[in-house]
Design an enzyme around this catalytic site. Sequence first.
Site, PDB file in Angstrom:
ATOM      1  N   GLU A 198       0.945  -1.025  -0.066  1.00 54.04           N
ATOM      2  CA  GLU A 198      -0.054   0.019  -0.082  1.00 54.04           C
ATOM      3  C   GLU A 198       0.725   1.290   0.156  1.00 54.04           C
ATOM      4  OE1 GLU A 198      -3.460   1.720   2.648  1.00 54.04           O
ATOM      5  OE2 GLU A 198      -2.027   0.602   3.647  1.00 54.04           O
ATOM      6  N   LYS A 247     -10.199   2.945  -1.423  1.00 53.08           N
ATOM      7  CA  LYS A 247     -10.442   2.204  -0.112  1.00 53.08           C
ATOM      8  C   LYS A 247     -11.774   2.392   0.746  1.00 53.08           C
ATOM      9  CE  LYS A 247      -7.595   1.589   3.993  1.00 53.08           C
ATOM     10  NZ  LYS A 247      -6.083   1.883   4.533  1.00 53.08           N
ATOM     11  N   CYS A 272      -5.750  -2.434   2.583  1.00 53.26           N
ATOM     12  CA  CYS A 272      -5.165  -2.585   4.116  1.00 53.26           C
ATOM     13  C   CYS A 272      -6.636  -3.035   4.922  1.00 53.26           C
ATOM     14  CB  CYS A 272      -4.487  -1.254   4.219  1.00 53.26           C
ATOM     15  SG  CYS A 272      -3.522  -1.585   5.886  1.00 53.26           S
TER      16      CYS A 272
END
Length: 283
Positions: free
Chosen positions: A44, A117, A154
Site C-alpha cells: 500500500e 479504499k 489494508c
Amino acid sequence: MATLTVAALQLALPSPDEAENIAAVAALVEQAAAQGARIILPPELFSGPYFCKTEDEALFALARPTAEHPAVVAMQALARTLKVAIPASFFERDGQHYYNSVAMINERGEILGTYRKSHIPDGPGYEEKFYFRPGNSGFKVWDVCGARIGVGICWDQWYPECARAMALIGAELLFYPTAIGSEPYDAGLDTSRMWRRAMQGHAVSNCMPVIAANRIGVEEGQNFYGHSFIADEWGDLVAEFGVEESGVLTATLDLARAARHRAGMGFFRDRRPELYGRIGEDI
C-alpha cells in the site's frame, strides 16, 4: 485459465525521495516477472513512507490524479513492457477530494479503473481519516491475465463483507496491498497473527486464494511487520515472508481446482441473504 502465477512484494519504503521508492518496487516487479508472475502486488502507498502516522496538511501535496501519479505511470510502463498486471496503490486527488486508491493496470499497461479504499481507519499511528474520504467506487473486480480478481486495501482486509462482496461479483482471487505494523498505544500488541488469520478466513469462506503484500522496516519509530503471504483456497499458506525479508513471493495457483472446490463446498449455494438485513444497517 487453469493455473496462474502471482507475486506479492515486500520491502522497506523509508525514503522521502518518491522516485527512489518507486524504483525499488520496479526492480522487484521485474524480478517477479522473471519468475513467471503474471499479476504482481506491491504494498500500500508504496511511493513513499507511510505518511498517515501524523496529521500534516502539507502532505496533501503528495496526492495526484490517477493518470498523473508517478507510481501509476511507472507501473503502467512496466506492465506494458513485461506483460503483467499490477494493482498499484497510490494517494489519489480528484478535484477537492482525496482517496486511498488502487489503479488496476492490465498486462497492456492500461488503467482499467480505480478502487477507492472503503474502510478508513483512524487511530494512533494510522490517522487516515484526516487524509482520505471513504471510497465511493464500491467493490470491484477486473479481468486480467485470464482471471477475475478483486482488490481491497489494508483496513478493508479485516472486513468479511468486503471479501464476500468481491466474491459475489465474480472474483477468483483476492489481493490486499497493505501498510500495517506496530500499534503506538500498546508496544506489546502484535497484530501480525490475527492479521493473517483474518485474510486466511476470507480464503476459506469464499474458497479462493488470497494474496497480501506489506511493507517492512522502521519509519519514525513505527515498525512495519511484513508477514506478506499467498494463501490457497483452503487458507493454507503456500508462500510467506517473516518480519525482515525483502523480496518477491511467488506461487502458482490452481484456479480450476479452486473453482471446483468453491462449487462443491456450497458456501454460495447455501447463503440466506433474506436473513442478513441486519448486516446492512447502522449499529
